[in-house]
Design a protein around this motif. Structure first.
Motif, PDB file in Angstrom:
ATOM      1  N   ALA A  22       0.802  -1.223   0.000  1.00 16.71           N
ATOM      2  CA  ALA A  22       0.000   0.000   0.000  1.00 16.71           C
ATOM      3  C   ALA A  22       0.837   1.276   0.000  1.00 16.71           C
ATOM      4  O   ALA A  22       0.360   2.337  -0.386  1.00 16.71           O
ATOM      5  CB  ALA A  22      -0.918   0.008   1.222  1.00 16.71           C
ATOM      6  N   ASP A  23       2.092   1.209   0.451  1.00 17.28           N
ATOM      7  CA  ASP A  23       2.858   2.438   0.640  1.00 17.28           C
ATOM      8  C   ASP A  23       3.752   2.779  -0.548  1.00 17.28           C
ATOM      9  O   ASP A  23       4.641   3.619  -0.442  1.00 17.28           O
ATOM     10  CB  ASP A  23       3.704   2.330   1.909  1.00 17.28           C
ATOM     11  CG  ASP A  23       4.713   1.184   1.833  1.00 17.28           C
ATOM     12  OD1 ASP A  23       4.644   0.402   0.867  1.00 17.28           O
ATOM     13  OD2 ASP A  23       5.551   1.079   2.744  1.00 17.28           O
ATOM     14  N   ALA A  24       3.522   2.146  -1.674  1.00 14.45           N
ATOM     15  CA  ALA A  24       4.343   2.436  -2.852  1.00 14.45           C
ATOM     16  C   ALA A  24       3.522   2.280  -4.116  1.00 14.45           C
ATOM     17  O   ALA A  24       2.655   1.425  -4.213  1.00 14.45           O
ATOM     18  CB  ALA A  24       5.562   1.508  -2.898  1.00 14.45           C
ATOM     19  N   ALA A  25       3.795   3.130  -5.081  1.00 15.19           N
ATOM     20  CA  ALA A  25       3.194   2.993  -6.408  1.00 15.19           C
ATOM     21  C   ALA A  25       4.009   1.940  -7.153  1.00 15.19           C
ATOM     22  O   ALA A  25       5.171   2.163  -7.482  1.00 15.19           O
ATOM     23  CB  ALA A  25       3.230   4.321  -7.145  1.00 15.19           C
ATOM     24  N   THR A  26       3.396   0.794  -7.403  1.00 22.00           N
ATOM     25  CA  THR A  26       4.119  -0.361  -7.925  1.00 22.00           C
ATOM     26  C   THR A  26       3.701  -0.662  -9.356  1.00 22.00           C
ATOM     27  O   THR A  26       2.530  -0.565  -9.709  1.00 22.00           O
ATOM     28  CB  THR A  26       3.854  -1.595  -7.049  1.00 22.00           C
ATOM     29  OG1 THR A  26       4.242  -1.295  -5.712  1.00 22.00           O
ATOM     30  CG2 THR A  26       4.618  -2.799  -7.545  1.00 22.00           C
ATOM     31  N   ALA A  27       4.669  -1.044 -10.182  1.00 18.08           N
ATOM     32  CA  ALA A  27       4.394  -1.480 -11.550  1.00 18.08           C
ATOM     33  C   ALA A  27       5.051  -2.832 -11.768  1.00 18.08           C
ATOM     34  O   ALA A  27       6.155  -3.085 -11.275  1.00 18.08           O
ATOM     35  CB  ALA A  27       4.933  -0.475 -12.564  1.00 18.08           C
ATOM     36  N   TYR A  28       4.365  -3.713 -12.494  1.00 12.88           N
ATOM     37  CA  TYR A  28       4.950  -4.993 -12.870  1.00 12.88           C
ATOM     38  C   TYR A  28       5.842  -4.782 -14.095  1.00 12.88           C
ATOM     39  O   TYR A  28       5.471  -4.090 -15.040  1.00 12.88           O
ATOM     40  CB  TYR A  28       3.857  -6.006 -13.197  1.00 12.88           C
ATOM     41  CG  TYR A  28       3.015  -6.398 -12.003  1.00 12.88           C
ATOM     42  CD1 TYR A  28       3.591  -7.015 -10.895  1.00 12.88           C
ATOM     43  CD2 TYR A  28       1.648  -6.152 -11.981  1.00 12.88           C
ATOM     44  CE1 TYR A  28       2.829  -7.374  -9.795  1.00 12.88           C
ATOM     45  CE2 TYR A  28       0.868  -6.521 -10.890  1.00 12.88           C
ATOM     46  CZ  TYR A  28       1.462  -7.126  -9.801  1.00 12.88           C
ATOM     47  OH  TYR A  28       0.701  -7.482  -8.717  1.00 12.88           O
ATOM     48  N   LEU A  29       7.008  -5.404 -14.068  1.00  2.00           N
ATOM     49  CA  LEU A  29       7.984  -5.268 -15.150  1.00  2.00           C
ATOM     50  C   LEU A  29       8.087  -6.571 -15.919  1.00  2.00           C
ATOM     51  O   LEU A  29       8.437  -7.609 -15.361  1.00  2.00           O
ATOM     52  CB  LEU A  29       9.358  -4.903 -14.571  1.00  2.00           C
ATOM     53  CG  LEU A  29      10.503  -4.823 -15.571  1.00  2.00           C
ATOM     54  CD1 LEU A  29      10.307  -3.643 -16.524  1.00  2.00           C
ATOM     55  CD2 LEU A  29      11.843  -4.701 -14.840  1.00  2.00           C
ATOM     56  N   ARG A  48       8.232   1.398  -7.155  1.00  2.00           N
ATOM     57  CA  ARG A  48       8.748   0.032  -7.049  1.00  2.00           C
ATOM     58  C   ARG A  48       8.406  -0.714  -8.329  1.00  2.00           C
ATOM     59  O   ARG A  48       7.303  -0.619  -8.854  1.00  2.00           O
ATOM     60  CB  ARG A  48       8.145  -0.688  -5.851  1.00  2.00           C
ATOM     61  CG  ARG A  48       8.474  -2.184  -5.811  1.00  2.00           C
ATOM     62  CD  ARG A  48       7.841  -2.857  -4.601  1.00  2.00           C
ATOM     63  NE  ARG A  48       8.507  -2.456  -3.373  1.00  2.00           N
ATOM     64  CZ  ARG A  48       7.990  -2.631  -2.169  1.00  2.00           C
ATOM     65  NH1 ARG A  48       6.796  -3.147  -2.036  1.00  2.00           N
ATOM     66  NH2 ARG A  48       8.664  -2.267  -1.107  1.00  2.00           N
ATOM     67  N   LEU A  49       9.374  -1.487  -8.830  1.00  3.81           N
ATOM     68  CA  LEU A  49       9.146  -2.399  -9.947  1.00  3.81           C
ATOM     69  C   LEU A  49       9.189  -3.826  -9.425  1.00  3.81           C
ATOM     70  O   LEU A  49      10.117  -4.197  -8.699  1.00  3.81           O
ATOM     71  CB  LEU A  49      10.207  -2.227 -11.031  1.00  3.81           C
ATOM     72  CG  LEU A  49      10.244  -0.896 -11.784  1.00  3.81           C
ATOM     73  CD1 LEU A  49      11.322  -0.937 -12.877  1.00  3.81           C
ATOM     74  CD2 LEU A  49       8.888  -0.585 -12.396  1.00  3.81           C
ATOM     75  N   VAL A  50       8.195  -4.610  -9.814  1.00  2.30           N
ATOM     76  CA  VAL A  50       8.166  -6.028  -9.479  1.00  2.30           C
ATOM     77  C   VAL A  50       8.399  -6.809 -10.766  1.00  2.30           C
ATOM     78  O   VAL A  50       7.561  -6.796 -11.680  1.00  2.30           O
ATOM     79  CB  VAL A  50       6.824  -6.430  -8.842  1.00  2.30           C
ATOM     80  CG1 VAL A  50       6.813  -7.926  -8.556  1.00  2.30           C
ATOM     81  CG2 VAL A  50       6.585  -5.633  -7.568  1.00  2.30           C
ATOM     82  N   ASP A  51       9.529  -7.465 -10.869  1.00  2.00           N
ATOM     83  CA  ASP A  51       9.916  -8.213 -12.064  1.00  2.00           C
ATOM     84  C   ASP A  51       9.156  -9.536 -12.103  1.00  2.00           C
ATOM     85  O   ASP A  51       9.265 -10.364 -11.205  1.00  2.00           O
ATOM     86  CB  ASP A  51      11.426  -8.465 -12.023  1.00  2.00           C
ATOM     87  CG  ASP A  51      11.971  -9.007 -13.332  1.00  2.00           C
ATOM     88  OD1 ASP A  51      11.236  -9.707 -14.040  1.00  2.00           O
ATOM     89  OD2 ASP A  51      13.141  -8.730 -13.629  1.00  2.00           O
TER      90      ASP A  51
END
Length: 330
Positions: A22-29, A48-51
């Motif tokens: 919840a505390d970060a704007a996350t994108a899937y990579l 944050r990037l989630v690979d």
């Protein structure tokens, strides 16, 4: 480029856990061929990037006779797959028309679905207003240079077009999108994935925060064996479409038994040509019928100052594609 954290997910469950933080704007990579460009231009600023490149990379036939394509499968693998080339040739041709070999080798299926518009005003963070980038700011494309922009489905808030070639073919093929997210596993028709701009052009899809595309499913579709994809662009070397047509045609006794059509380069999402399909089914397979169907489909087109040529170009391209397919089906 804004600093960001990076995490590599070992499986879908871990990706969803990281994506739901919840505390970060996350994108899937995935392959990163669009997301990294957006980050370099400061259009996208994920914290944050989630690979997710390490899983969902299989292509398998379903029990029903269709095909299940993992979201992490590279575009090249889809285009070269024997079953795709034989049973869904429009998909192979769309992918090959979409980008260079180097990009196809990197880009993933899931990433292709989520790529964002190539509207120049969207990328111009220093000098242009863009409701898609900053909601409520305005749209400079409407009164600007809008040669590549939408002729159907646009709104006073946004006239951008969807850039993907592969997605046009998937729209015509009645694909299904498989997802996992906060609401668990679910599926939706491909036609429902992307949104028209309306009052919220910043929302490209109906995905909810943290949702992860896991696979695309193609139904068993005999008509798709007689299909093709044609792309009209300013240059032959991997430009985005001014107009594109994905179509499949089945003829029996000189009459059109079934037809599937989608258009690219005309709207904020891949545009299923339902009016043209309805006009063609059960009718004669001749050029006049093809013209009438094209006219019906583009009857609601609303051109901007610089892109009125797209209406006639779309009609002529659709007629040419149907004529090609009717010759193959005869």
């Amino acid at each position: 480029m804004t600093p960001f954290d990076y995490a590599r997910a070992g499986d879908t469950a871990e990706a969803l856990r990281l994506g739901a933080t919840a505390d970060a704007a996350t994108a899937y990579l995935g392959g990163g061929t669009n997301l990294v460009d957006l980050m370099r231009e400061n259009v996208a600023r994920p914290e944050r990037l989630v690979d997710v490149t390490g899983f969902s990379d299989a292509i398998a036939q379903t029990d029903a006779g269709g095909l299940l394509i993992g979201a992490a499968v590279r575009n090249t693998a889809v285009a070269e797959h024997r079953f795709v080339r034989t049973h869904y040739p429009m998909l192979t041709r769309a992918i090959l028309a979409g980008a260079s070999a180097q990009i196809r080798n990197m880009a993933t299926v899931g990433g292709n679905l989520l790529q964002r518009t190539r509207c120049t005003y969207f990328y111009d963070t220093d000098g242009s207003r863009c409701n898609k980038r900053t909601p409520g700011q305005g749209c400079d494309a409407i009164d600007g240079f809008n040669r590549i922009h939408a002729i159907v489905g646009a709104s006073p808030a946004c006239v951008a077009t969807h850039p993907s070639d592969m997605c046009v073919a998937l729209a015509a093929l009645d694909a299904t999108v498989h997802l996992e997210g906060g609401r668990g596993r679910r599926s939706l028709p491909f036609a429902d994935l992307h949104r028209l701009p309306g009052e919220h052009p910043e929302l490209d899809t109906v995905l909810e925060p943290g949702d992860l595309i896991t696979a695309i499913e193609l139904p068993p579709l005999p008509i798709a064996a007689n299909s093709t994809y044609r792309k009209v662009r300013d240059r032959a070397s991997y430009a985005f479409a001014l107009i594109s047509v994905a179509a499949a045609l089945e003829i029996e006794g000189g009459q059109i038994k079934d037809v599937r059509i989608a258009l690219g380069g005309v709207a904020h999402k891949p545009w299923r040509a339902s009016k043209a399909e309805a006009a063609l089914r059960g009718g004669p397979a001749n050029e006049q019928a093809f013209r009438d169907a094209a006219i019906a489909e583009l009857s609601d087109a609303r051109p901007l100052r610089d892109n009125g040529f797209k209406i006639e170009l779309a009609k002529r391209t659709l007629v040419a594609v149907l004529a090609e397919l009717s010759g193959a089906a005869a």
